[in-house]
Design an enzyme around this catalytic site. Structure first.
Site, mmCIF file in Angstrom:
data_model
loop_
_atom_site.group_PDB
_atom_site.id
_atom_site.type_symbol
_atom_site.label_atom_id
_atom_site.label_comp_id
_atom_site.label_asym_id
_atom_site.label_seq_id
_atom_site.Cartn_x
_atom_site.Cartn_y
_atom_site.Cartn_z
ATOM 1 N N LYS A 1 6.509 2.259 -0.364
ATOM 2 C CA LYS A 1 5.362 3.174 -0.460
ATOM 3 C C LYS A 1 4.156 2.623 0.320
ATOM 4 O O LYS A 1 3.530 3.353 1.090
ATOM 5 C CB LYS A 1 5.037 3.338 -1.948
ATOM 6 C CG LYS A 1 3.879 4.217 -2.295
ATOM 7 C CD LYS A 1 3.945 4.625 -3.761
ATOM 8 C CE LYS A 1 3.358 3.622 -4.727
ATOM 9 N NZ LYS A 1 1.908 3.433 -4.623
ATOM 10 N N GLN B 1 -5.861 -2.512 -1.368
ATOM 11 C CA GLN B 1 -6.419 -1.186 -1.058
ATOM 12 C C GLN B 1 -7.847 -1.327 -0.555
ATOM 13 O O GLN B 1 -8.235 -0.711 0.446
ATOM 14 C CB GLN B 1 -6.365 -0.292 -2.299
ATOM 15 C CG GLN B 1 -4.939 0.040 -2.709
ATOM 16 C CD GLN B 1 -4.872 0.926 -3.933
ATOM 17 O OE1 GLN B 1 -5.878 1.201 -4.574
ATOM 18 N NE2 GLN B 1 -3.677 1.378 -4.273
ATOM 19 N N ASP C 1 2.129 -4.486 -9.668
ATOM 20 C CA ASP C 1 2.772 -3.204 -9.978
ATOM 21 C C ASP C 1 4.031 -3.381 -10.825
ATOM 22 O O ASP C 1 4.554 -2.400 -11.370
ATOM 23 C CB ASP C 1 3.151 -2.468 -8.683
ATOM 24 C CG ASP C 1 1.918 -1.935 -7.949
ATOM 25 O OD1 ASP C 1 0.845 -1.848 -8.568
ATOM 26 O OD2 ASP C 1 2.052 -1.608 -6.762
#
Ligand code: S3P
Length: 436
Positions: free
Chosen positions: A21, A175, A320
């Site tokens: 992803k 991010q 995650d």
């Protein structure tokens, strides 16, 4: 429709990890901004999050084609770069759905442009902290507004002109890092970032492959404004998706699973280190490099597990995977303590709260702390009916719990898995999980 998973007598099979992803988002975004032609991307992530990125880039005038791979391995895409300044003003509000990566990286792309854009997403996304990107982008000269004092989406990007900055990042977030590097490409002057700890480095790797002048020294990054050259990308398999099968394979009492094509970039592979610390029977086979990213096949077998402590610098490297690590921790011998993981509070759900809630509901006496969890271990996971809380990784962790629990586990909202792994439930069935 709810699904119910019951423990099969044995768990065997071979699984091909779907396209990563994080790398998929970046392959689209960065090639869309390149000025040298059309890139081809293979084994693209099938999840809804990456589809949101494609749709947003199309709204901004980027031509993207998407075709199913004839061999069933991810989708193949082409992306025609428009150059760093070629994005067009969209007529619609841009919808990032459930995807924090889309929102934060696109913020770096949309900030300081001469077009007006509005970026929003689903209820989970609208509750996630955006001040961490809005504040440094504002310092760089961008004009951005949003709800709650410019800290929550929808975010409105008005324009401004960007200047380079020197910024000490308050969180180890790939991010945030990627957002600021993307903004820095078009800024006037150099952008220097200092990270508090290492986080995934896919942006750095892809920028280097695209000819960006980016230097890394320890935790410091120095970026000169640069153009991007198109690069074809074969996306490696997603270790965050593979992690579910790793945990299933080591926890089930009669299991052997081969997981093919798993990206093992060291800034993502904390899960392998953690499971090995727990005593997992886990072997890396055929280690190789695909498109600048290390990849291997991972063989996992039934294991005797022990509790561990996870804290400090390893946490961002497996952030995650913590929801699924709790499944292994619940049945391991001895306590597992997770610290320094306060970022879990601001993921797709508050993952400390949502993990502890389901573990307690399944008879595991775990407790949450401000920055982690304590899981006593030595338990057996009971059955019951549980919610995913708008969180794909919670949904799939519950599915893996169902493969090893004493009584069946029902997941009321299994479709949440689609954000990253739409085929997850089909694969559970394929490897012998019993689904009603
Ligand atoms: C991601 C970075 C991580 C991770 C997310 C994907 C990325 O978030 O949790 O699923 O692709 O950069 P943070 O960098 O905010 O920790």
């Amino acid at each position: 429709m709810p699904v119910t998973i019951a423990r099969p007598r044995s768990l065997r099979g071979e699984i091909i990890a779907p396209g990563d992803k994080s790398v998929s988002h970046r392959a689209i975004m960065f090639n869309a901004l390149s000025n040298t032609g059309t890139a081809s991307i293979t084994n693209f992530s099938p999840g809804g999050d990456c589809t949101a990125t494609i749709e947003i880039m199309r709204e901004l005038g980027v031509e993207i084609t998407r075709n199913a791979d004839p061999n069933g391995r991810g989708d193949s895409l082409t992306v025609k770069g428009v150059g760093l300044n070629g994005l067009q003003e969209p007529s619609e509000i841009l919808d990032a759905g459930n995807s924090g990566t889309t929102t934060r990286l696109m913020s770096g792309i949309l900030a300081g442009r001469d077009i007006l854009t509005i970026l929003t997403g689903d209820d989970s996304l609208k509750s996630r902290p955006m001040g961490r990107v809005v504040n440094p982008l504002t310092e760089m000269g961008a004009v951005i507004s949003g709800r709650a004092g410019n800290t929550l989406a929808p975010l409105v990007f008005h324009g401004g002109s960007l200047r380079g900055s020197t910024y000490e990042m308050p969180v180890a977030s790939a991010q945030l890092k990627s957002c600021l590097l993307l903004a820095g490409l078009r800024a006037d002057g150099i952008t220097t970032l200092t990270q508090p700890a290492e986080s995934r480095d896919h942006t750095e790797r892809m920028f280097s492959a695209m000819g960006v002048n980016l230097k890394t020294s320890g935790l410091d990054l120095v970026l000169e404004p640069s153009e991007l050259n198109t690069v074809d990308v074969e996306i490696p398999g997603d270790i965050s998706s593979a992690a579910f099968w790793m945990v299933a394979g080591i926890c089930h009492p009669d299991a052997e699973l081969m997981i093919r094509n798993v990206g093992i970039n060291p800034t993502r592979a904390g899960i392998i280190t953690a499971l090995q610390m727990m005593g997992a029977n886990l072997t890396l086979i055929d280690e190789r490099v695909v498109a600048g990213e290390p990849v291997a096949d991972v063989l996992v077998k039934t294991s005797q597990l022990n509790g561990i402590e996870l804290s400090g610098d390893i946490v961002p490297l497996l952030i995650d995977e913590i929801p699924v690590i709790t499944v292994a921790a619940a049945i391991a011998e001895g306590e597992t303590v997770i610290r320094d993981a306060e970022e879990l509070r601001v993921k797709e759900s508050d993952r400390i709260h949502t993990s502890i809630t389901w573990l307690n509901g399944a008879g595991i006496d775990a407790v949450g702390t401000d920055d982690g969890m304590i899981i006593p271990g030595g338990g057996s996971i009971g059955g019951g009916q549980f919610q995913s809380s708008n969180d794909h990784r919670l949904a799939m962790s519950l599915g893996i719990a169902g493969l090893i629990s004493i009584d069946p586990i029902t997941i009321v909202d299994p479709d949440e898995a689609g954000s990253s792994y739409p085929d997850f439930w089909k694969i559970i069935q394929k490897i012998g999980g019993l689904i009603e």
